[in-house]
Design a protein around this motif. Structure first.
Motif, PDB file in Angstrom:
ATOM      1  N   GLY A 213       2.293  -6.641 -12.701  1.00 28.99           N
ATOM      2  CA  GLY A 213       2.727  -5.588 -11.786  1.00 28.99           C
ATOM      3  C   GLY A 213       2.642  -5.978 -10.337  1.00 28.99           C
ATOM      4  O   GLY A 213       3.201  -5.301  -9.463  1.00 28.99           O
ATOM      5  N   GLY A 214       1.949  -7.040 -10.064  1.00 31.31           N
ATOM      6  CA  GLY A 214       1.862  -7.542  -8.694  1.00 31.31           C
ATOM      7  C   GLY A 214       2.812  -8.716  -8.512  1.00 31.31           C
ATOM      8  O   GLY A 214       3.733  -8.933  -9.304  1.00 31.31           O
ATOM      9  N   SER A 215       2.571  -9.494  -7.496  1.00 35.53           N
ATOM     10  CA  SER A 215       3.407 -10.680  -7.250  1.00 35.53           C
ATOM     11  C   SER A 215       2.573 -11.750  -6.564  1.00 35.53           C
ATOM     12  O   SER A 215       1.559 -11.464  -5.912  1.00 35.53           O
ATOM     13  CB  SER A 215       4.620 -10.322  -6.397  1.00 35.53           C
ATOM     14  OG  SER A 215       4.212  -9.787  -5.150  1.00 35.53           O
ATOM     15  N   THR A 240      -0.949 -10.184  -5.210  1.00 39.04           N
ATOM     16  CA  THR A 240      -1.194  -8.931  -4.479  1.00 39.04           C
ATOM     17  C   THR A 240      -0.368  -7.804  -5.100  1.00 39.04           C
ATOM     18  O   THR A 240       0.656  -8.055  -5.748  1.00 39.04           O
ATOM     19  CB  THR A 240      -0.812  -9.074  -2.994  1.00 39.04           C
ATOM     20  OG1 THR A 240       0.571  -9.453  -2.904  1.00 39.04           O
ATOM     21  CG2 THR A 240      -1.679 -10.109  -2.296  1.00 39.04           C
ATOM     22  N   LYS A 241      -0.859  -6.577  -4.886  1.00 35.26           N
ATOM     23  CA  LYS A 241      -0.164  -5.387  -5.410  1.00 35.26           C
ATOM     24  C   LYS A 241      -0.505  -4.226  -4.486  1.00 35.26           C
ATOM     25  O   LYS A 241      -1.688  -3.950  -4.237  1.00 35.26           O
ATOM     26  CB  LYS A 241      -0.613  -5.116  -6.850  1.00 35.26           C
ATOM     27  CG  LYS A 241       0.106  -3.950  -7.505  1.00 35.26           C
ATOM     28  CD  LYS A 241      -0.405  -3.773  -8.937  1.00 35.26           C
ATOM     29  CE  LYS A 241       0.274  -2.590  -9.620  1.00 35.26           C
ATOM     30  NZ  LYS A 241      -0.236  -2.374 -11.000  1.00 35.26           N
ATOM     31  N   LYS A 242       0.517  -3.576  -3.994  1.00 35.23           N
ATOM     32  CA  LYS A 242       0.323  -2.494  -3.030  1.00 35.23           C
ATOM     33  C   LYS A 242      -0.520  -1.389  -3.659  1.00 35.23           C
ATOM     34  O   LYS A 242      -0.248  -0.916  -4.756  1.00 35.23           O
ATOM     35  CB  LYS A 242       1.676  -1.943  -2.577  1.00 35.23           C
ATOM     36  CG  LYS A 242       1.567  -0.964  -1.417  1.00 35.23           C
ATOM     37  CD  LYS A 242       2.946  -0.555  -0.912  1.00 35.23           C
ATOM     38  CE  LYS A 242       2.810   0.406   0.274  1.00 35.23           C
ATOM     39  NZ  LYS A 242       4.141   0.825   0.791  1.00 35.23           N
ATOM     40  N   GLY A 243      -1.523  -0.997  -2.960  1.00 38.77           N
ATOM     41  CA  GLY A 243      -2.374   0.082  -3.418  1.00 38.77           C
ATOM     42  C   GLY A 243      -3.448  -0.370  -4.384  1.00 38.77           C
ATOM     43  O   GLY A 243      -4.200   0.460  -4.918  1.00 38.77           O
ATOM     44  N   TYR A 244      -3.537  -1.688  -4.569  1.00 38.39           N
ATOM     45  CA  TYR A 244      -4.530  -2.202  -5.536  1.00 38.39           C
ATOM     46  C   TYR A 244      -5.241  -3.418  -4.958  1.00 38.39           C
ATOM     47  O   TYR A 244      -4.722  -4.120  -4.094  1.00 38.39           O
ATOM     48  CB  TYR A 244      -3.852  -2.588  -6.853  1.00 38.39           C
ATOM     49  CG  TYR A 244      -3.365  -1.402  -7.651  1.00 38.39           C
ATOM     50  CD1 TYR A 244      -4.152  -0.842  -8.658  1.00 38.39           C
ATOM     51  CD2 TYR A 244      -2.110  -0.835  -7.388  1.00 38.39           C
ATOM     52  CE1 TYR A 244      -3.692   0.248  -9.380  1.00 38.39           C
ATOM     53  CE2 TYR A 244      -1.649   0.258  -8.102  1.00 38.39           C
ATOM     54  CZ  TYR A 244      -2.451   0.798  -9.107  1.00 38.39           C
ATOM     55  OH  TYR A 244      -2.009   1.865  -9.823  1.00 38.39           O
ATOM     56  N   ARG A 245      -6.425  -3.631  -5.512  1.00 38.38           N
ATOM     57  CA  ARG A 245      -7.210  -4.807  -5.147  1.00 38.38           C
ATOM     58  C   ARG A 245      -7.355  -5.697  -6.380  1.00 38.38           C
ATOM     59  O   ARG A 245      -7.735  -5.210  -7.446  1.00 38.38           O
ATOM     60  CB  ARG A 245      -8.584  -4.393  -4.616  1.00 38.38           C
ATOM     61  CG  ARG A 245      -9.437  -5.592  -4.193  1.00 38.38           C
ATOM     62  CD  ARG A 245     -10.750  -5.189  -3.507  1.00 38.38           C
ATOM     63  NE  ARG A 245     -11.577  -4.349  -4.384  1.00 38.38           N
ATOM     64  CZ  ARG A 245     -11.763  -3.043  -4.205  1.00 38.38           C
ATOM     65  NH1 ARG A 245     -11.170  -2.399  -3.198  1.00 38.38           N
ATOM     66  NH2 ARG A 245     -12.534  -2.345  -5.026  1.00 38.38           N
ATOM     67  N   GLU A 267      -7.598  -3.048  -9.437  1.00 35.98           N
ATOM     68  CA  GLU A 267      -8.384  -1.823  -9.196  1.00 35.98           C
ATOM     69  C   GLU A 267      -7.689  -1.039  -8.078  1.00 35.98           C
ATOM     70  O   GLU A 267      -7.398  -1.595  -7.011  1.00 35.98           O
ATOM     71  CB  GLU A 267      -9.807  -2.191  -8.770  1.00 35.98           C
ATOM     72  CG  GLU A 267     -10.695  -0.968  -8.517  1.00 35.98           C
ATOM     73  CD  GLU A 267     -12.092  -1.398  -8.099  1.00 35.98           C
ATOM     74  OE1 GLU A 267     -13.001  -1.299  -8.939  1.00 35.98           O
ATOM     75  OE2 GLU A 267     -12.266  -1.868  -6.951  1.00 35.98           O
ATOM     76  N   ALA A 268      -7.375   0.252  -8.399  1.00 34.28           N
ATOM     77  CA  ALA A 268      -6.664   1.073  -7.409  1.00 34.28           C
ATOM     78  C   ALA A 268      -7.507   1.253  -6.159  1.00 34.28           C
ATOM     79  O   ALA A 268      -8.725   1.442  -6.223  1.00 34.28           O
ATOM     80  CB  ALA A 268      -6.314   2.430  -8.009  1.00 34.28           C
ATOM     81  N   VAL A 269      -6.828   1.181  -5.020  1.00 36.35           N
ATOM     82  CA  VAL A 269      -7.509   1.405  -3.739  1.00 36.35           C
ATOM     83  C   VAL A 269      -7.432   2.901  -3.426  1.00 36.35           C
ATOM     84  O   VAL A 269      -6.334   3.464  -3.313  1.00 36.35           O
ATOM     85  CB  VAL A 269      -6.839   0.588  -2.612  1.00 36.35           C
ATOM     86  CG1 VAL A 269      -7.504   0.901  -1.269  1.00 36.35           C
ATOM     87  CG2 VAL A 269      -6.907  -0.905  -2.925  1.00 36.35           C
TER      88      VAL A 269
END
Length: 288
Positions: A213-215, A240-245, A267-269
């Motif tokens: 789900g990230g890139s 990286t993934k927006k809204g996540y760590r 992990e959701a931010v």
């Protein structure tokens, strides 16, 4: 060059022991034959040849009332044609003995007699001289699951005792690397089998890192590596993934033993709304 009359004397009686003469190199020395009462001069103990070094020749005599001597030919571990191990003959002084047929001996080559057959001057034994025939051994090379270029699974060569067997081609085996022979090849002392040593070729596996789900930095969603069996893959830079760590991969990255995919774990931010109340006043800028 010295001529020893060996109990006789030279006709001029000028010398009763030895006559010494000086000649140029490659000149055949000449001297009168000596005489001896009761004996006939047969010749010199060896053929007189052109001079190449200082040398002594000794007179050989034959008694005018010849004595006979016992001459023995000893097969020295071998046998003559009639199965005997010795041949003896009675020979008059000054004559040469008759040389018998060559003896034979299993595992040996007859090389002659231990001394030159010469005119008889006394009892004498001639002993056979032997040379051992080298033993030969069969040396087998077992491909042990592999094959040689002609399709055979083993090769047999002959090696002489004390020598190393001839070098042969290396066998081949699919999926394996040839590492040599066991035991180590040594000089032949017996029939021996050498067995091929193989090392299994390492597999190449595909290791995939899935951004889940990230890139990744290059924008890709997955990254693949070709990794040799037993080798640990190189972890890419964290995706990286927006809204996540990114907190790691779904399993520990270890040495490759099969095709495998590692998935990113996120992990959701969490986000919160913060309000500032002017409490009767106003802000110059509105914040959200």
């Amino acid at each position: 060059i010295e001529f020893n009359p060996n109990g006789g004397h030279f006709p001029d009686r000028s010398e009763t022991s030895s006559k010494k003469i000086t000649v140029e190199e490659y000149t055949v020395p000449q001297v009168q034959s000596p005489v001896r009462d009761g004996y006939t001069f047969v010749g010199w103990n060896e053929t007189v040849i052109p001079a190449q070094e200082n040398k002594t020749y000794v007179a050989v005599w034959k008694s005018q009332t010849p004595q006979k001597y016992n001459i023995i030919f000893d097969a020295n571990g071998g046998k003559f044609n009639d199965g005997t191990t010795t041949k003896s003959q009675s020979v008059e002084e000054g004559n040469k003995p008759t040389v018998p047929e060559s003896p034979t001996r299993d595992g040996y080559i007859f090389k002659g007699w231990d001394s030159e057959i010469s005119l008889v001057t006394g009892n004498k034994t001639y002993t056979a001289v032997w040379e051992k025939v080298p033993k030969k051994y069969e040396i087998t090379f077992d491909a042990d699951g592999g094959k040689f270029s002609d399709g055979s699974t083993s090769k047999v060569v002959t090696a002489i005792e004390g020598e190393k067997p001839q070098t042969i081609e290396n066998p081949i085996r699919e999926g394996y690397i040839f590492k040599g022979w066991s035991p180590e090849i040594v000089s032949a002392t017996k029939n021996t089998t050498y067995t091929a040593i193989w090392e299994k070729e390492k597999e190449i596996y595909t290791v995939t890192f899935d951004a889940n789900g990230g890139s990744f930095e290059d924008g890709s969603k997955k990254q693949e590596q070709k990794v040799e069996e037993g080798t640990k893959p190189t972890e890419p830079k964290a995706p990286t993934k927006k809204g996540y760590r990114f907190i790691g991969w779904d399993q520990t990255v270890t040495e490759a033993v099969e095709n495998v995919t590692y998935k990113a774990v996120w992990e959701a931010v969490k986000t919160y709304e913060i309000t500032f109340d002017a409490n009767g006043g106003k802000f110059a800028v509105s914040y959200t």
